[in-house]
Design a protein around this motif. Structure first.
Motif, mmCIF file in Angstrom:
data_model
loop_
_atom_site.group_PDB
_atom_site.id
_atom_site.type_symbol
_atom_site.label_atom_id
_atom_site.label_comp_id
_atom_site.label_asym_id
_atom_site.label_seq_id
_atom_site.Cartn_x
_atom_site.Cartn_y
_atom_site.Cartn_z
ATOM 1 N N LEU A 37 25.372 34.991 -6.056
ATOM 2 C CA LEU A 37 25.635 33.559 -6.227
ATOM 3 C C LEU A 37 24.822 32.719 -5.256
ATOM 4 O O LEU A 37 24.412 31.596 -5.583
ATOM 5 C CB LEU A 37 27.129 33.281 -6.068
ATOM 6 N N SER A 38 24.553 33.262 -4.066
ATOM 7 C CA SER A 38 23.739 32.501 -3.108
ATOM 8 C C SER A 38 22.261 32.513 -3.493
ATOM 9 O O SER A 38 21.535 31.547 -3.220
ATOM 10 C CB SER A 38 23.921 33.069 -1.701
ATOM 11 N N LEU A 39 21.816 33.599 -4.146
ATOM 12 C CA LEU A 39 20.408 33.723 -4.529
ATOM 13 C C LEU A 39 20.117 33.160 -5.925
ATOM 14 O O LEU A 39 18.951 33.016 -6.298
ATOM 15 C CB LEU A 39 19.982 35.194 -4.487
ATOM 16 N N CYS A 40 21.163 32.870 -6.683
ATOM 17 C CA CYS A 40 21.001 32.408 -8.075
ATOM 18 C C CYS A 40 21.706 31.068 -8.278
ATOM 19 O O CYS A 40 22.773 31.004 -8.907
ATOM 20 C CB CYS A 40 21.558 33.443 -9.045
ATOM 21 N N PRO A 41 21.123 29.985 -7.767
ATOM 22 C CA PRO A 41 21.782 28.681 -7.879
ATOM 23 C C PRO A 41 21.980 28.220 -9.315
ATOM 24 O O PRO A 41 22.892 27.429 -9.599
ATOM 25 C CB PRO A 41 20.832 27.744 -7.114
ATOM 26 N N THR A 42 21.161 28.695 -10.238
ATOM 27 C CA THR A 42 21.287 28.276 -11.638
ATOM 28 C C THR A 42 22.651 28.633 -12.204
ATOM 29 O O THR A 42 23.179 27.932 -13.082
ATOM 30 C CB THR A 42 20.187 28.942 -12.491
ATOM 31 N N LEU A 43 23.256 29.713 -11.724
ATOM 32 C CA LEU A 43 24.527 30.173 -12.282
ATOM 33 C C LEU A 43 25.675 29.210 -12.035
ATOM 34 O O LEU A 43 26.672 29.227 -12.770
ATOM 35 C CB LEU A 43 24.886 31.545 -11.708
ATOM 36 N N THR A 44 25.557 28.380 -11.005
ATOM 37 C CA THR A 44 26.651 27.462 -10.678
ATOM 38 C C THR A 44 26.239 26.001 -10.685
ATOM 39 O O THR A 44 27.094 25.120 -10.601
ATOM 40 C CB THR A 44 27.230 27.810 -9.292
ATOM 41 N N ALA A 45 24.942 25.717 -10.763
ATOM 42 C CA ALA A 45 24.471 24.331 -10.700
ATOM 43 C C ALA A 45 24.755 23.594 -12.002
ATOM 44 O O ALA A 45 24.783 24.198 -13.082
ATOM 45 C CB ALA A 45 22.973 24.305 -10.412
ATOM 46 N N PRO A 46 24.960 22.277 -11.944
ATOM 47 C CA PRO A 46 25.134 21.506 -13.174
ATOM 48 C C PRO A 46 23.848 21.509 -14.001
ATOM 49 O O PRO A 46 22.756 21.621 -13.452
ATOM 50 C CB PRO A 46 25.454 20.090 -12.678
ATOM 51 N N TYR A 47 23.990 21.431 -15.295
ATOM 52 C CA TYR A 47 22.832 21.294 -16.174
ATOM 53 C C TYR A 47 23.104 20.147 -17.142
ATOM 54 O O TYR A 47 24.243 19.743 -17.342
ATOM 55 C CB TYR A 47 22.539 22.601 -16.918
ATOM 56 N N ARG A 48 22.032 19.638 -17.730
ATOM 57 C CA ARG A 48 22.172 18.460 -18.579
ATOM 58 C C ARG A 48 21.856 18.824 -20.024
ATOM 59 O O ARG A 48 20.945 19.602 -20.306
ATOM 60 C CB ARG A 48 21.247 17.339 -18.094
ATOM 61 N N LEU A 49 22.647 18.244 -20.930
ATOM 62 C CA LEU A 49 22.507 18.537 -22.349
ATOM 63 C C LEU A 49 22.656 17.247 -23.137
ATOM 64 O O LEU A 49 23.514 16.413 -22.819
ATOM 65 C CB LEU A 49 23.591 19.540 -22.780
ATOM 66 N N ALA A 50 21.822 17.061 -24.146
ATOM 67 C CA ALA A 50 21.942 15.889 -25.010
ATOM 68 C C ALA A 50 23.359 15.815 -25.571
ATOM 69 O O ALA A 50 23.904 16.808 -26.055
ATOM 70 C CB ALA A 50 20.921 15.982 -26.141
ATOM 71 N N ALA A 51 23.955 14.636 -25.493
ATOM 72 C CA ALA A 51 25.354 14.470 -25.889
ATOM 73 C C ALA A 51 25.593 14.918 -27.324
ATOM 74 O O ALA A 51 26.657 15.457 -27.659
ATOM 75 C CB ALA A 51 25.772 13.015 -25.709
ATOM 76 N N GLY A 52 24.599 14.733 -28.185
ATOM 77 C CA GLY A 52 24.756 15.109 -29.582
ATOM 78 C C GLY A 52 24.829 16.595 -29.813
ATOM 79 O O GLY A 52 25.192 17.044 -30.904
ATOM 80 N N LEU A 53 24.513 17.388 -28.789
ATOM 81 C CA LEU A 53 24.515 18.842 -28.941
ATOM 82 C C LEU A 53 25.743 19.507 -28.331
ATOM 83 O O LEU A 53 25.865 20.727 -28.398
ATOM 84 C CB LEU A 53 23.259 19.439 -28.288
ATOM 85 N N SER A 54 26.628 18.735 -27.745
ATOM 86 C CA SER A 54 27.768 19.329 -27.042
ATOM 87 C C SER A 54 28.884 19.703 -28.029
ATOM 88 O O SER A 54 30.031 19.307 -27.902
ATOM 89 C CB SER A 54 28.297 18.383 -25.963
ATOM 90 N N ASN A 55 28.495 20.480 -29.010
ATOM 91 C CA ASN A 55 29.415 21.021 -30.007
ATOM 92 C C ASN A 55 28.891 22.404 -30.377
ATOM 93 O O ASN A 55 27.701 22.569 -30.630
ATOM 94 C CB ASN A 55 29.462 20.101 -31.235
#
Length: 438
Positions: free
Chosen positions: A59-77
Motif C-alpha cells: 500500500l505504501s509503494l502502490c498509491p494508485t490502489l488508494t488514491a482518488p480517481y476521476r470518472l466522467a459522471a455519465g459513466l458512473s453506472n
C-alpha cells in the motif's frame, strides 16, 4: 469474459425481457461518449486485508490502489461503463509472437508475447507475467493489449494464455477443455517456467480467467512457482453469479456471451458430435450447444460433460474460486468493482479474504465489468487497473529482493531449481507464428 460484439443489443431488446431497455442503455453510452469533457466525479477505492508487513509495504509503494480517481459522471453506472468500454476503448494494436502449445490430452493453447524490435526487447531474466483473459477473451481484446503494453513499460514480459479455441487457438480434437478446470493452467505455468528459468513469475486474470487462476493457486498452494498474482472482476461464486445473469438487463450479457461461445463452438461442432456418437465417448449434447441462448445452457451441454460433472449446478459449485481463497499461499491482489453486473459484489468472499494474510482486496465504487474507464489515459484509454497492476508487480519485484520477503522467493526457486525438468510430460510446442492484433 469479454463483451465484444455488443452491436446487436438494440435489435435483441424486443426478444429479451429486461428491466432496463437496451436502446436506452446504448443511448446512454453514446451520450457518455459525447459528454466526456463535462464534469467528472472523484472516486476512491476501499481496501480490505490483514495488516501484514507485505500488505502495508504494498500500500505504501502502490498509491494508485488508494488514491482518488476521476470518472466522467455519465459513466458512473455499471451497465453504461461496461458497454462503453466494450464499444469505445481504443486498442494499441499489439504485434504478437505466437507459440501454439500442445497439451498431453491432444488439446492446444496459444501463448502470445509481444513482438518487439531489438532495441525494445527485455532482458532474458525480466519478470514474466502470465495473463488469463475472460471466458471467450484473448490477445486481441483491448483490455488485454493494454495490459501487455503496460507490463512491458514496467520491464515485465507479458505472456497471454489463450485458452483452447479462443483467439483462433487451434482445436484439433473434441478436447475443447482440459481434464480439470485448472489443468491447462498448471501445464502452461510449468512450460513458461521452463522457458524463462531465471525470471520471477507473476500471473493476472480477468473474470473467468481470474477464477481459474485463483483455483489454480488454491490447488497448488506453496508448490506454485508464481511469486505474486492479481485477480480482477472475479465472479468467485459461480452459482450466485449464474443466478445474477438471469436478472433484468444482465440477461443481455448472458445472451451475448453465449453467442460468443457459440461462434467458437460452431467451427468445431462436428468433433463433439462425433465424440458423442463414439462408444465410450463423452456424452456431449452437441445439438443443444448449437441452440444455447445462455452460458448455463452451453455449460450443461458441453462444459460440465467435458469436466465430468453430473450436473451444471455441481460444476458451478465445485469450480467456484471463493472456495480456494483460504488455500492461497502467495500474495494475491484482488480488484473488484462494486457495480460489476457480471461479477456481483455479493459473490466476493469478504470474510475469507480478510482471514488470509496473503490476500488484499481493492474495491472500486465503479468500474462495471472490464470497464474501469477512469484511468490516466482517459475514458477511452487503458483501464484504471492497468496502472494499478503494473505498480503492484513493480512493488512485488522490489519487495521480493528485500531480506524480509526474499525467503519466500528463494523457497519458490528451490522448489523449481535451474536445470530441473519443469516441462510436464506430453507438453510440447506445436508451432510458432507472428500476428498483428486488430
Amino acid at each position: 469474459m469479454r463483451l465484444q460484439a455488443l452491436a446487436p443489443l438494440a435489435a435483441a431488446a424486443s426478444a429479451v425481457p429486461v428491466g432496463v431497455g437496451v436502446a436506452a442503455a446504448a443511448a446512454a453510452a453514446a451520450a457518455a461518449a459525447a459528454a466526456l469533457a463535462l464534469r467528472k466525479k472523484e472516486l476512491r477505492p476501499t481496501v480490505q486485508g490483514e495488516s501484514t508487513s507485505w500488505n502495508s509495504a504494498i500500500l505504501s509503494l502502490c498509491p494508485t490502489l488508494t488514491a482518488p480517481y476521476r470518472l466522467a459522471a455519465g459513466l458512473s453506472n455499471g451497465h453504461v461503463e461496461t458497454i462503453f468500454a466494450a464499444w469505445f476503448r481504443k486498442k494499441p494494436h499489439v504485434r504478437y509472437d505466437r507459440e501454439v502449445v500442445h497439451m498431453p490430452d491432444g488439446g492446444c493453447v496459444a501463448l502470445d508475447t509481444e513482438d518487439l524490435p531489438q532495441a525494445k526487447q527485455l532482458p532474458e531474466d525480466a519478470p514474466v507475467l502470465i495473463l488469463l483473459p475472460g471466458l471467450t477473451g484473448g490477445s486481441e481484446d483491448s483490455y488485454v493489449q493494454h495490459a501487455v503494453v503496460h507490463a512491458r513499460e514496467a520491464g515485465i514480459r507479458a505472456v497471454v494464455f489463450n485458452s483452447r479455441g479462443t483467439s483462433e487457438s487451434p482445436v484439433q480434437t473434441a478436447q475443447f477443455y482440459s481434464a480439470s478446470f485448472t489443468e491447462d493452467m498448471r501445464n502452461v505455468v510449468a512450460h513458461v517456467r521452463n522457458r524463462y528459468p531465471r525470471s520471477l513469475l507473476f500471473a493476472a486474470g480477468w473474470s473467468l480467467g481470474a477464477n481459474i487462476m485463483t483455483r489454480y493457486l488454491g490447488e497448488e498452494k506453496e508448490r506454485t512457482p508464481i511469486s505474486a498474482a492479481v485477480a480482477m472482476c472475479n465472479p468467485f461464486n459461480l452459482p450466485l453469479s449464474d443466478a445474477n445473469f438471469h436478472r433484468g438487463f444482465n440477461k443481455i450479457y448472458d445472451w451475448n456471451l453465449a453467442r460468443s461461445l457459440n461462434s467458437i463452438y460452431k467451427q468445431h461442432h462436428h468433433m463433439f458430435e462425433k465424440e458423442a456418437a463414439t462408444p465410450g465417448g463423452r456424452p456431449y449434447r452437441a445439438d443443444l450447444a448449437l441452440k444455447a441462448k445462455t452460458i448455463r445452457e452451453f455449460d450443461d451441454a458441453i462444459t460440465r460433460v467435458a469436466f465430468g460433472w453430473p450436473s451444471v449446478d455441481a460444476y458451478y459449485a465445485g469450480s467456484s474460486s471463493s472456495l480456494s481463497i483460504p488455500d492461497v499461499r502467495i500474495p494475491l491482489l484482488i480488484i473488484q468493482a462494486a457495480d460489476d453486473p457480471i461479477a456481483p459484489k455479493e459473490a466476493i468472499p469478504f470474510e475469507a479474504i480478510q482471514a488470509n494474510p496473503r490476500c488484499l482486496l481493492v474495491l472500486t465504487p465503479t468500474g462495471g465489468h472490464l470497464g474501469w474507464c477512469g484511468g490516466p489515459g482517459g475514458t477511452t484509454g487503458a483501464p484504471w487497473t492497468d496502472a494499478a497492476v503494473a505498480e503492484y508487480f513493480t512493488a512485488a519485484r522490489q519487495l521480493l529482493a528485500q531480506p524480509e520477503f526474499a525467503e519466500a522467493a528463494a523457497a519458490a526457486r528451490a522448489r523449481h531449481p535451474l536445470g530441473a525438468p519443469a516441462e510436464p510430460v506430453g507438453v510440447w510446442t506445436q508451432g510458432e507464428t507472428t500476428h498483428q492484433a486488430p
